[in-house]
Enzyme design. Structure first.
Site, short mmCIF file in Angstrom:
data_model
loop_
_atom_site.label_atom_id
_atom_site.label_comp_id
_atom_site.label_asym_id
_atom_site.label_seq_id
_atom_site.Cartn_x
_atom_site.Cartn_y
_atom_site.Cartn_z
N GLY A 47 2.11 16.70 -10.08
CA GLY A 47 2.31 15.31 -9.64
C GLY A 47 3.77 14.95 -9.49
O GLY A 47 4.17 14.30 -8.52
N CYS A 48 4.58 15.38 -10.44
CA CYS A 48 6.01 15.05 -10.39
C CYS A 48 6.70 15.74 -9.24
O CYS A 48 7.61 15.19 -8.61
CB CYS A 48 6.66 15.39 -11.72
SG CYS A 48 5.99 14.41 -13.10
N THR A 49 6.27 16.95 -8.92
CA THR A 49 6.83 17.67 -7.77
C THR A 49 6.45 16.96 -6.48
O THR A 49 7.29 16.77 -5.59
CB THR A 49 6.35 19.13 -7.76
OG1 THR A 49 6.82 19.76 -8.97
CG2 THR A 49 6.89 19.87 -6.55
N ALA A 63 8.61 13.79 -6.16
CA ALA A 63 9.99 14.11 -5.80
C ALA A 63 10.09 14.53 -4.34
O ALA A 63 11.00 14.09 -3.62
CB ALA A 63 10.53 15.21 -6.72
#
Length: 152
Positions: free
Chosen positions: A43-45, A48
């Site tokens: 999710g964080c990738t 970003a």
């Protein structure tokens, strides 16, 4: 969560090279400050990379983008290099900004309770005031949602 209309808490955090950045460095322009859990997680990738893909639109509007997590400066360096992220990633292992922005909260996953960063994005105006809070954001659409808001 903090609310719109209040002064955004100041922070002093290092980027991937160890250079210290302060929120006050950005007075005079809008700033997107997004809090995320961990570098290189799915999710964080996606979040970003969504900011990366729309970065020129933020730059055209003179809006700075800053991502903050507990990861080390080395982790941020590898993450930013791997995905060619053009914006600042700041390291907050001591939870200075994470707690000041009230995003360190109890989370439940698969019945297990733990403390962690709740994915939250703040739009801060030119005077350092929180203009808009985006909570419970979706990683894939957060950047688009902010740009849509800025178009109003």
């Amino acid at each position: 969560m903090l609310t719109a209309g209040i002064k955004a808490p100041e922070f002093s955090l290092p980027d991937k090279a160890g250079t210290i950045h302060h929120l006050t460095d950005f007075l005079g322009q809008k700033v997107v400050v997004y809090f995320y859990a961990k570098d290189n997680t799915p999710g964080c990738t996606r979040q970003a990379c969504a900011f990366k893909n729309l970065y020129t639109q933020f730059a055209d509007k003179q809006v700075a983008v800053i991502g903050i997590s507990r990861d080390s400066t080395g982790s941020h360096e590898r993450f930013a290099d791997k995905y060619q992220l053009p914006f600042l990633l700041l390291s907050d292992p001591d939870l200075e900004a994470i707690q000041a922005y009230d995003v360190w909260q109890e989370k439940k996953m698969y019945g297990k309770v733990s403390m962690g960063v709740v994915r939250t994005t703040y739009l801060i105006d030119e005077n350092g005031i929180i203009e808009k809070v985006f909570n419970r954001v979706k990683p894939d659409t957060n950047a688009e949602e902010i740009l849509a808001y800025l178009e109003k």
